[in-house]
Scaffold this active site. Structure first.
Site, PDB file in Angstrom:
ATOM      1  N   VAL A 140       1.065  -0.994  -0.027  1.00 54.69           N
ATOM      2  CA  VAL A 140      -0.079  -0.007   0.094  1.00 54.69           C
ATOM      3  C   VAL A 140       0.733   1.282   0.148  1.00 54.69           C
ATOM      4  O   VAL A 140       0.609   2.215  -0.578  1.00 54.69           O
ATOM      5  CB  VAL A 140      -0.813   0.052   1.259  1.00 54.69           C
ATOM      6  CG1 VAL A 140      -1.573   1.552   1.290  1.00 54.69           C
ATOM      7  CG2 VAL A 140      -1.878  -1.138   0.956  1.00 54.69           C
ATOM      8  N   GLU A 141       1.954   1.204   0.783  1.00 54.57           N
ATOM      9  CA  GLU A 141       2.694   2.506   1.027  1.00 54.57           C
ATOM     10  C   GLU A 141       3.533   2.757  -0.437  1.00 54.57           C
ATOM     11  O   GLU A 141       3.681   4.018  -0.677  1.00 54.57           O
ATOM     12  CB  GLU A 141       3.853   2.307   1.721  1.00 54.57           C
ATOM     13  CG  GLU A 141       3.128   2.444   3.519  1.00 54.57           C
ATOM     14  CD  GLU A 141       2.641   3.780   3.694  1.00 54.57           C
ATOM     15  OE1 GLU A 141       3.272   4.779   3.042  1.00 54.57           O
ATOM     16  OE2 GLU A 141       1.779   3.888   4.394  1.00 54.57           O
ATOM     17  N   SER A 142       4.066   1.952  -0.973  1.00 55.91           N
ATOM     18  CA  SER A 142       4.884   2.243  -2.255  1.00 55.91           C
ATOM     19  C   SER A 142       4.519   1.252  -3.429  1.00 55.91           C
ATOM     20  O   SER A 142       5.531   1.276  -4.390  1.00 55.91           O
ATOM     21  CB  SER A 142       6.331   2.031  -1.777  1.00 55.91           C
ATOM     22  OG  SER A 142       6.807   0.946  -1.467  1.00 55.91           O
TER      23      SER A 142
ATOM     24  N   TYR B  25      -7.234   3.781   5.485  1.00 60.06           N
ATOM     25  CA  TYR B  25      -5.992   3.354   5.128  1.00 60.06           C
ATOM     26  C   TYR B  25      -5.633   1.905   5.923  1.00 60.06           C
ATOM     27  O   TYR B  25      -5.350   0.902   5.432  1.00 60.06           O
ATOM     28  CB  TYR B  25      -4.915   4.124   5.564  1.00 60.06           C
ATOM     29  CG  TYR B  25      -3.607   4.019   5.474  1.00 60.06           C
ATOM     30  CD1 TYR B  25      -2.844   3.983   4.542  1.00 60.06           C
ATOM     31  CD2 TYR B  25      -2.989   3.525   6.926  1.00 60.06           C
ATOM     32  CE1 TYR B  25      -1.536   3.604   4.369  1.00 60.06           C
ATOM     33  CE2 TYR B  25      -1.629   2.980   6.796  1.00 60.06           C
ATOM     34  CZ  TYR B  25      -1.006   3.204   5.620  1.00 60.06           C
ATOM     35  OH  TYR B  25       0.375   2.583   5.772  1.00 60.06           O
TER      36      TYR B  25
END
Ligand code: CA
Length: 415
Positions: free
Chosen positions: A131-133, A316
């Site tokens: 999800v982050e990158s 999130y």
């Protein structure tokens, strides 16, 4: 890694940097050349008084000018909120599940080591990464020193960004990460974990043993640092984040992540697992209803709060939790979202963009990222087709594009 919190029923955060910049837009004005120079001088005095060498500072600031883009409106639609089903559909789609499974296999030894050392579920570690990158594929392209210096001189949160700038200069001084690799989001989140520089200073670890903490180039460092973060955020080994549940008809009882009750208390209210069995696990637990009592419902345990700590938004945290479950082999949620226009994944978003392009609507390169340009193009298509103009890239507009014929006058000009 985010610096602002925001979550509200049935809406999801914009991209975190976008939100942050949005807040800044309301207050910031670009500095004049003189103001910039005197601000940099001030930053230099502060940094060198706090242990950053003049040489490191001067090298880092050589040729750096304020980044006007950060201070001007981009994709600026404060009224635009993303329904949670759109938000989750983009973050947890079949592509991200397939990519994640392949990468979990590739990095199985590192994930096992992280699980062993920090006690954090490997599927959650991988989900944060995804999800982050997008597993290290999208880390941002803005030079950190430039972005943070701009924000340190022009925003209303100067003290915060000066702290982040100082942390960045310390990374440069340590030699952990080369200057050219210190690029990231508008707000300064960087690397495969998208840590803010101060978070990096507190929690990044050297997990491949080469003596450097490099969350940009080293997958083991990124995965180990994520596990370390979650552990420090209170992760309880062996517990799930929570699970989907079913509410009794017309449920009107308590809800909310922070409304903690024991599992027994939730059981007494008639809440059940999706297969109808009584709730399991150890409380305290919250009841998350991201779109109200008519949509999917979740019992969330302490580990959900640990994930929440990573980026202070419930939508999130749910994306991470759900992606983790999908990586583990689970399916999609049992209860559908309360909408007649469900969200679509990135492959279908690219299809929407390609079909818009085929009709002469400008979307740039179809990349599956729905920004202002794509939304404007969708509205234009919706207007031309006599549909309600909501600008959303959902199933309804995809189906409308699939069944309509490209409009001849809008077709690309012939040579
Ligand atoms: Ca390392």
């Amino acid at each position: 890694m985010q610096t602002m919190s925001r979550s509200s029923r049935a809406t999801a955060p914009l991209s975190r940097p976008a939100l942050l910049v949005l807040a800044l837009l309301l207050s910031a004005a670009p500095a004049s050349a003189n103001e910039w120079l005197s601000c940099v001088k001030e930053l230099r005095t502060i940094a060198t008084s706090k242990g950053v060498s003049a040489q490191v500072f001067d090298t880092a600031f050589a040729g750096v000018e304020p980044d006007a883009d950060i201070l001007k409106a981009f994709d600026n639609q404060p009224e635009f909120t993303i329904p949670i089903w759109d938000y989750l559909s983009g973050l947890v789609d079949d592509e991200r599940v397939a990519d994640g499974r392949a990468l979990m296999e590739k990095w199985a030894a590192v994930l096992a080591q992280a699980e062993e050392k920090f006690g954090v579920d490997r599927f959650v570690i991988a989900a944060v990464w995804g999800v982050e990158s997008d597993y290290g594929r999208i880390m941002g392209k803005r030079e950190l020193v430039r972005s943070l210096a701009t924000l340190s001189c022009s925003s209303r949160r100067q003290a915060f960004f000066r702290g982040e700038l100082l942390a960045t200069l310390r990374i440069l001084q340590s030699g952990d990460i080369p200057a050219e690799a210190l690029v990231g989001s508008w707000a300064g989140a960087f690397g495969q974990t998208q840590f803010m520089p101060s978070t990096y200073q507190r929690l990044a670890i050297d997990f491949d043993g080469d003596g450097r903490r490099d969350i940009v180039a080293s997958v083991p460092d990124a995965l180990g640092s994520t596990a370390n973060y979650l552990k420090r955020a209170g992760w309880i080994t062996g517990q799930p984040w929570g699970y989907e549940v079913r509410l009794p008809a017309n449920y009107g009882g308590p809800s909310g992540r922070r409304t903690k009750q024991s599992i027994a208390q939730w059981n007494e209210l008639g809440i059940r697992q999706v297969d109808g069995s009584p709730l399991a696990g150890n409380g305290p637990a919250g009841l998350l209803l991201p779109s109200g009592a008519k949509g999917p419902a979740f019992i969330v345990l302490r580990n959900f709060d640990a994930i929440f700590a990573y980026n202070a938004a419930e939508s999130y945290a749910l994306a991470i939790a759900h992606l983790a479950d999908r990586l583990r082999g689970a399916g999609t949620f049992q209860t559908p979202w309360p909408t007649d226009d469900p969200g679509i994944g990135r492959a279908q978003r690219r299809e929407v963009q390609q079909r818009l392009l085929d009709r002469g609507f400008d979307v740039g390169t179809p990349d599956g990222i729905v920004g202002a340009r794509t939304r404007t193009a969708i509205r234009a298509f919706q207007a031309s087709a006599g549909l309600a103009q909501d600008g959303r890239a959902g199933l309804r507009v995809l189906q409308a594009l699939r069944t309509s014929t490209p409009n001849p006058p809008m077709a690309p000009a012939q040579k």
